[in-house]
Every structure is written in structure tokens, then in C-alpha cells.
Design a protein around this motif. Structure first.
Motif, PDB file in Angstrom:
ATOM      1  N   LEU A  29      -0.895  -4.628 -18.640  1.00 26.93           N
ATOM      2  CA  LEU A  29      -0.005  -5.275 -17.670  1.00 26.93           C
ATOM      3  C   LEU A  29       0.006  -4.526 -16.344  1.00 26.93           C
ATOM      4  O   LEU A  29      -0.001  -5.137 -15.273  1.00 26.93           O
ATOM      5  CB  LEU A  29       1.409  -5.379 -18.249  1.00 26.93           C
ATOM      6  N   HIS A  30       0.000  -3.208 -16.411  1.00 26.45           N
ATOM      7  CA  HIS A  30      -0.041  -2.371 -15.208  1.00 26.45           C
ATOM      8  C   HIS A  30      -1.287  -2.687 -14.375  1.00 26.45           C
ATOM      9  O   HIS A  30      -1.217  -2.847 -13.155  1.00 26.45           O
ATOM     10  CB  HIS A  30      -0.022  -0.900 -15.647  1.00 26.45           C
ATOM     11  N   GLU A  31      -2.427  -2.793 -15.041  1.00 30.92           N
ATOM     12  CA  GLU A  31      -3.679  -3.105 -14.340  1.00 30.92           C
ATOM     13  C   GLU A  31      -3.650  -4.511 -13.731  1.00 30.92           C
ATOM     14  O   GLU A  31      -4.126  -4.712 -12.615  1.00 30.92           O
ATOM     15  CB  GLU A  31      -4.870  -2.970 -15.291  1.00 30.92           C
ATOM     16  N   LYS A  32      -3.104  -5.472 -14.464  1.00 29.35           N
ATOM     17  CA  LYS A  32      -3.034  -6.841 -13.940  1.00 29.35           C
ATOM     18  C   LYS A  32      -2.157  -6.888 -12.690  1.00 29.35           C
ATOM     19  O   LYS A  32      -2.491  -7.582 -11.724  1.00 29.35           O
ATOM     20  CB  LYS A  32      -2.488  -7.801 -15.002  1.00 29.35           C
ATOM     21  N   ILE A  33      -1.062  -6.166 -12.711  1.00 28.34           N
ATOM     22  CA  ILE A  33      -0.181  -6.123 -11.532  1.00 28.34           C
ATOM     23  C   ILE A  33      -0.893  -5.444 -10.373  1.00 28.34           C
ATOM     24  O   ILE A  33      -0.891  -5.954  -9.248  1.00 28.34           O
ATOM     25  CB  ILE A  33       1.143  -5.409 -11.872  1.00 28.34           C
ATOM     26  N   TRP A  34      -1.531  -4.304 -10.620  1.00 27.12           N
ATOM     27  CA  TRP A  34      -2.223  -3.594  -9.545  1.00 27.12           C
ATOM     28  C   TRP A  34      -3.406  -4.395  -8.999  1.00 27.12           C
ATOM     29  O   TRP A  34      -3.786  -4.221  -7.838  1.00 27.12           O
ATOM     30  CB  TRP A  34      -2.680  -2.220 -10.014  1.00 27.12           C
ATOM     31  N   ASN A  35      -3.997  -5.256  -9.793  1.00 26.82           N
ATOM     32  CA  ASN A  35      -5.085  -6.093  -9.291  1.00 26.82           C
ATOM     33  C   ASN A  35      -4.598  -7.058  -8.214  1.00 26.82           C
ATOM     34  O   ASN A  35      -5.387  -7.543  -7.401  1.00 26.82           O
ATOM     35  CB  ASN A  35      -5.748  -6.877 -10.422  1.00 26.82           C
ATOM     36  N   ARG A  36      -3.321  -7.346  -8.193  1.00 26.84           N
ATOM     37  CA  ARG A  36      -2.750  -8.236  -7.179  1.00 26.84           C
ATOM     38  C   ARG A  36      -2.321  -7.506  -5.901  1.00 26.84           C
ATOM     39  O   ARG A  36      -2.024  -8.121  -4.901  1.00 26.84           O
ATOM     40  CB  ARG A  36      -1.553  -8.986  -7.749  1.00 26.84           C
ATOM     41  N   VAL A  37      -2.266  -6.179  -5.977  1.00 27.69           N
ATOM     42  CA  VAL A  37      -1.855  -5.368  -4.835  1.00 27.69           C
ATOM     43  C   VAL A  37      -3.073  -5.077  -3.961  1.00 27.69           C
ATOM     44  O   VAL A  37      -4.072  -4.559  -4.446  1.00 27.69           O
ATOM     45  CB  VAL A  37      -1.192  -4.048  -5.313  1.00 27.69           C
ATOM     46  N   LEU A  38      -2.970  -5.421  -2.704  1.00 29.61           N
ATOM     47  CA  LEU A  38      -4.096  -5.234  -1.792  1.00 29.61           C
ATOM     48  C   LEU A  38      -4.114  -3.843  -1.145  1.00 29.61           C
ATOM     49  O   LEU A  38      -5.142  -3.414  -0.628  1.00 29.61           O
ATOM     50  CB  LEU A  38      -4.055  -6.302  -0.688  1.00 29.61           C
ATOM     51  N   TRP A  39      -3.007  -3.144  -1.198  1.00 28.56           N
ATOM     52  CA  TRP A  39      -2.884  -1.844  -0.558  1.00 28.56           C
ATOM     53  C   TRP A  39      -3.953  -0.878  -1.071  1.00 28.56           C
ATOM     54  O   TRP A  39      -4.185  -0.752  -2.260  1.00 28.56           O
ATOM     55  CB  TRP A  39      -1.492  -1.265  -0.843  1.00 28.56           C
ATOM     56  N   GLY A  40      -4.640  -0.202  -0.151  1.00 27.19           N
ATOM     57  CA  GLY A  40      -5.615   0.825  -0.499  1.00 27.19           C
ATOM     58  C   GLY A  40      -6.998   0.322  -0.873  1.00 27.19           C
ATOM     59  O   GLY A  40      -7.882   1.121  -1.123  1.00 27.19           O
ATOM     60  N   ARG A  41      -7.199  -0.963  -0.855  1.00 22.44           N
ATOM     61  CA  ARG A  41      -8.528  -1.504  -1.178  1.00 22.44           C
ATOM     62  C   ARG A  41      -9.397  -1.500   0.070  1.00 22.44           C
ATOM     63  O   ARG A  41      -8.933  -1.706   1.171  1.00 22.44           O
ATOM     64  CB  ARG A  41      -8.412  -2.930  -1.691  1.00 22.44           C
ATOM     65  N   GLN A  42     -10.653  -1.308  -0.163  1.00 20.60           N
ATOM     66  CA  GLN A  42     -11.623  -1.349   0.941  1.00 20.60           C
ATOM     67  C   GLN A  42     -12.647  -2.418   0.637  1.00 20.60           C
ATOM     68  O   GLN A  42     -13.026  -2.622  -0.505  1.00 20.60           O
ATOM     69  CB  GLN A  42     -12.303   0.000   1.098  1.00 20.60           C
ATOM     70  N   GLY A  43     -13.108  -3.055   1.666  1.00 18.75           N
ATOM     71  CA  GLY A  43     -14.184  -4.020   1.481  1.00 18.75           C
ATOM     72  C   GLY A  43     -13.786  -5.394   1.478  1.00 18.75           C
ATOM     73  O   GLY A  43     -13.301  -6.303   1.313  1.00 18.75           O
TER      74      GLY A  43
END
Length: 67
Positions: free
Chosen positions: A53-67
Motif C-alpha cells: 500500500l505504501h508503494e502504491k501511494i508513493w507511485n501517485r506522488v510526483l515529488w522528487g521524480r525526474q524525467g
């Protein structure tokens, strides 16, 4: 990048290591191998679900992503 099969194998071996470790650590507290194993398996399953669940939530967070 790892293949899906390799990632799955790593997840399974990591969980098994955690179950063994938790069983060993909880055995002196429970006094029963079966109780210690039950505690370890339930903790592992709970951790697995929480991490998923933690990973699924973080997959929706755009903060800190590059590209």
C-alpha cells in the motif's frame, strides 16, 4: 534492471529471512515455537500488505521524480 521473476525471488527470500529472524527473536518471549512462528508470519504478512500500500501511494506522488 531486474526481471520480474528475479524481483519476486528476492521478495520471497527476504520475507523468509524475516520470518526466520522474527521466529528466533520471539521464541524466548512466547516460549513456544508454534506461537513464535505464528507471530512471525502474521508480522510478515502485515508488513507485506503495508509496504504494498505504501508503494502504491508513493507511485501517485510526483515529488522528487525526474524525467
Amino acid at each position: 534492471m531486474d526481471s520480474t521473476r528475479r524481483t519476486l525471488a528476492k521478495c520471497i527470500t527476504w520475507q523468509l529471512l524475516g520470518i526466520v529472524t522474527m521466529t528466533i527473536l520471539s521464541l524466548p518471549h512466547t516460549g513456544s515455537l508454534l506461537s513464535a512462528l505464528g507471530l512471525a508470519v502474521s508480522a510478515s504478512a502485515t508488513g507485506f500488505v503495508c509496504f504494498f500500500l505504501h508503494e502504491k501511494i508513493w507511485n501517485r506522488v510526483l515529488w522528487g521524480r525526474q524525467g
